[in-house]
Design an enzyme around this catalytic site. Structure first.
Site, PDB file in Angstrom:
ATOM      1  N   GLU A  41      18.672  -7.695  -2.666  1.00  0.00           N
ATOM      2  CA  GLU A  41      18.330  -8.113  -1.302  1.00  0.00           C
ATOM      3  C   GLU A  41      18.112  -9.622  -1.240  1.00  0.00           C
ATOM      4  O   GLU A  41      18.575 -10.300  -0.309  1.00  0.00           O
ATOM      5  CB  GLU A  41      17.053  -7.420  -0.830  1.00  0.00           C
ATOM      6  CG  GLU A  41      17.151  -5.918  -0.657  1.00  0.00           C
ATOM      7  CD  GLU A  41      15.769  -5.295  -0.511  1.00  0.00           C
ATOM      8  OE1 GLU A  41      14.847  -6.023  -0.099  1.00  0.00           O
ATOM      9  OE2 GLU A  41      15.616  -4.106  -0.823  1.00  0.00           O
ATOM     10  N   ASP A  77      20.554 -12.067   1.079  1.00  0.00           N
ATOM     11  CA  ASP A  77      20.073 -12.906   2.180  1.00  0.00           C
ATOM     12  C   ASP A  77      20.654 -14.306   2.075  1.00  0.00           C
ATOM     13  O   ASP A  77      21.096 -14.883   3.071  1.00  0.00           O
ATOM     14  CB  ASP A  77      18.547 -12.962   2.162  1.00  0.00           C
ATOM     15  CG  ASP A  77      17.997 -13.894   3.233  1.00  0.00           C
ATOM     16  OD1 ASP A  77      18.113 -13.569   4.424  1.00  0.00           O
ATOM     17  OD2 ASP A  77      17.457 -14.959   2.866  1.00  0.00           O
ATOM     18  N   GLU A  93      21.730  -6.114   3.011  1.00  0.00           N
ATOM     19  CA  GLU A  93      21.644  -7.360   2.242  1.00  0.00           C
ATOM     20  C   GLU A  93      22.071  -7.131   0.803  1.00  0.00           C
ATOM     21  O   GLU A  93      22.798  -7.947   0.222  1.00  0.00           O
ATOM     22  CB  GLU A  93      20.217  -7.911   2.268  1.00  0.00           C
ATOM     23  CG  GLU A  93      19.812  -8.572   3.557  1.00  0.00           C
ATOM     24  CD  GLU A  93      18.426  -9.186   3.481  1.00  0.00           C
ATOM     25  OE1 GLU A  93      18.198 -10.211   4.142  1.00  0.00           O
ATOM     26  OE2 GLU A  93      17.562  -8.637   2.759  1.00  0.00           O
TER      27      GLU A  93
END
Length: 234
Positions: A48, A52, A124
């Site tokens: 994740e 991002d 993500e």
């Protein structure tokens, strides 16, 4: 193992990406609850973090190259609308990612497969997995093909974060109106309640919404009402 392979193959078709390393995709769709108590199972939280950053650079580059008349401040605000939990959730829902996430039975029973935060985080992680396995070019292609509509809505100021507030603003712009949200019913077990709501404007029903909380159901009813009002204006 065969079931995992089948599920991953199906997900690859949805994503439009065939992974060389299937394990990185498996990790991307593994929620921490699935790995609880088993240190040998990798889950997607670290991915994740990377996803991002990859999404940020892809969107930033696109805005920089395609909106040369926009100042830095405006581009920053637009990027914040695009690179956010709601947008990631929308993409995940469009791709049907929820059914592929590996999670504990307890998490699933409490609505985990439709929870905004879990779907957004998984999206993500998937972006990061594509970046690791295929490189930045393939990651960029994936991001742009799936976030194009969101980018366009953001640049046209059509992204709405709070549908109830937006409905109130539009409905009351010509004077006072009465907006009422009614809970029609709810069903399901206590840990998995589903709520059904309608919104009335001046006693006229304009939208219905469902959700796994009253707040979510009301937001979806307001969203439906806004869509219906837009269709009436066309």
């Amino acid at each position: 193992m065969k079931r995992d392979t089948y599920v991953l193959d199906d997900l690859e078709l949805k994503l439009g990406v065939i992974f060389s390393d299937k394990d990185i995709l498996k990790t991307a769709v593994t929620h921490s609850s699935y790995a609880n108590g088993n240190k040998n199972i990798k889950f997607n939280e670290r991915l994740e973090f990377l996803g991002d950053a990859v999404l940020q650079i892809c969107i930033s580059e696109y805005l920089f190259l395609n909106y040369t008349n926009k100042a830095e401040g405006e581009l920053t605000r637009k990027r914040a609308l695009i690179v956010c939990e709601n947008s990631l959730y929308e993409v995940a829902k469009n791709l049907g990612v929820g059914k592929y996430i590996r999670m504990s039975k307890g998490e699933e029973l409490t609505g985990g497969r439709e929870r905004v935060s879990i779907l957004a985080d998984c999206m993500e992680a998937i972006i990061a997995a594509i970046y690791i396995d295929k490189g930045i070019e393939q990651a960029r292609v994936f991001v742009m093909s799936n976030f194009k509509n969101i980018i366009e809505k953001a640049m046209l100021n059509k992204i709405i974060l709070d549908y109830k507030t937006k409905l109130q603003e539009i409905a009351q712009k010509n004077g006072y109106v009465d907006i009422e949200y009614n809970l029609l019913k709810y069903d399901g077990p206590p840990h998995r309640r589903k709520f059904y709501t309608q919104v009335l404007v001046n006693e006229k029903m304009l939208g219905n919404g469902t959700g796994y909380s009253k707040k979510e159901a009301e937001q979806n009813a307001a969203r439906c009402a806004l869509d219906n009002m837009e269709e009436e204006d066309e």
